[in-house]
Design a protein around this motif. Structure first.
Motif, PDB file in Angstrom:
ATOM      1  N   CYS A 154     -31.395 -71.304  -3.340  1.00 48.88           N
ATOM      2  CA  CYS A 154     -32.213 -72.902  -3.112  1.00 48.88           C
ATOM      3  C   CYS A 154     -31.383 -73.893  -1.453  1.00 48.88           C
ATOM      4  O   CYS A 154     -30.398 -73.136  -1.134  1.00 48.88           O
ATOM      5  CB  CYS A 154     -31.467 -73.579  -4.600  1.00 48.88           C
ATOM      6  SG  CYS A 154     -30.268 -74.352  -4.653  1.00 48.88           S
ATOM      7  N   ALA A 155     -31.830 -74.732  -2.079  1.00 49.14           N
ATOM      8  CA  ALA A 155     -31.265 -75.733  -1.221  1.00 49.14           C
ATOM      9  C   ALA A 155     -30.402 -75.858  -0.369  1.00 49.14           C
ATOM     10  O   ALA A 155     -29.622 -76.308  -2.880  1.00 49.14           O
ATOM     11  CB  ALA A 155     -32.773 -77.339  -0.745  1.00 49.14           C
ATOM     12  N   THR A 178     -27.974 -78.942  -3.847  1.00 48.07           N
ATOM     13  CA  THR A 178     -28.492 -79.278  -5.277  1.00 48.07           C
ATOM     14  C   THR A 178     -27.662 -78.191  -5.989  1.00 48.07           C
ATOM     15  O   THR A 178     -27.022 -77.756  -6.128  1.00 48.07           O
ATOM     16  CB  THR A 178     -30.163 -78.265  -4.876  1.00 48.07           C
ATOM     17  OG1 THR A 178     -30.065 -76.907  -4.652  1.00 48.07           O
ATOM     18  CG2 THR A 178     -31.473 -78.827  -4.313  1.00 48.07           C
ATOM     19  N   ARG A 186     -35.585 -77.744  -9.096  1.00 51.08           N
ATOM     20  CA  ARG A 186     -35.829 -76.807  -7.662  1.00 51.08           C
ATOM     21  C   ARG A 186     -36.425 -76.370  -7.527  1.00 51.08           C
ATOM     22  O   ARG A 186     -37.139 -75.153  -8.287  1.00 51.08           O
ATOM     23  CB  ARG A 186     -33.577 -76.885  -7.136  1.00 51.08           C
ATOM     24  CG  ARG A 186     -33.453 -75.717  -8.237  1.00 51.08           C
ATOM     25  CD  ARG A 186     -32.275 -74.847  -7.333  1.00 51.08           C
ATOM     26  NE  ARG A 186     -30.985 -74.517  -8.414  1.00 51.08           N
ATOM     27  CZ  ARG A 186     -30.873 -74.590  -9.226  1.00 51.08           C
ATOM     28  NH1 ARG A 186     -31.010 -75.249 -10.246  1.00 51.08           N
ATOM     29  NH2 ARG A 186     -30.682 -73.399  -9.949  1.00 51.08           N
ATOM     30  N   GLU A 231     -36.748 -71.771  -5.985  1.00 50.74           N
ATOM     31  CA  GLU A 231     -35.719 -71.198  -5.505  1.00 50.74           C
ATOM     32  C   GLU A 231     -36.983 -69.963  -4.836  1.00 50.74           C
ATOM     33  O   GLU A 231     -37.863 -70.025  -5.097  1.00 50.74           O
ATOM     34  CB  GLU A 231     -35.122 -70.627  -6.896  1.00 50.74           C
ATOM     35  CG  GLU A 231     -34.027 -71.507  -7.441  1.00 50.74           C
ATOM     36  CD  GLU A 231     -33.642 -70.832  -8.851  1.00 50.74           C
ATOM     37  OE1 GLU A 231     -32.554 -71.537  -9.057  1.00 50.74           O
ATOM     38  OE2 GLU A 231     -34.328 -70.013  -9.610  1.00 50.74           O
TER      39      GLU A 231
END
Length: 100
Positions: A31-32, A35, A41, A43
């Protein structure tokens, strides 16, 4: 000799079927950065031959899979702003909802 529309469609269907037949139970999801674990979020997981799987952290059982070409087209489009959300009006509704 160029592929006909029917041949392209058949090839795409085969690619999709092969992609969804892959066992992805052991993939590593990314993920980013920055976060938090409990945040909603998107993924992604990298699959063989440049393919990518994508899911929401809130619904990890629903996984979308994209070929390398599909993913590349999406990323390039996102970079070009093709998927930017329309600006919202001051009351939280979309411009269409507010009559603008």
């Amino acid at each position: 000799m160029a592929e006909t529309a029917e041949e392209i469609k058949a090839r795409k269907e085969r690619e999709r079927d092969e992609l969804y037949a892959l066992d992805i139970s052991g993939v590593e999801w990314h993920c980013a950065p920055g976060t938090e674990e409990q945040e909603e979020r998107v993924e992604i997981a990298y699959l063989p031959e440049g393919a990518v799987a994508m899911r929401s952290s809130l619904d990890p059982e629903t996984v979308l899979r994209y070929t390398e070409a599909e993913w590349r087209a999406f990323v390039l489009g996102a970079r070009d702003g093709e998927f930017d959300l329309e600006p919202r009006s001051h009351d939280g509704g979309s411009p269409a909802e507010s009559g603008q």
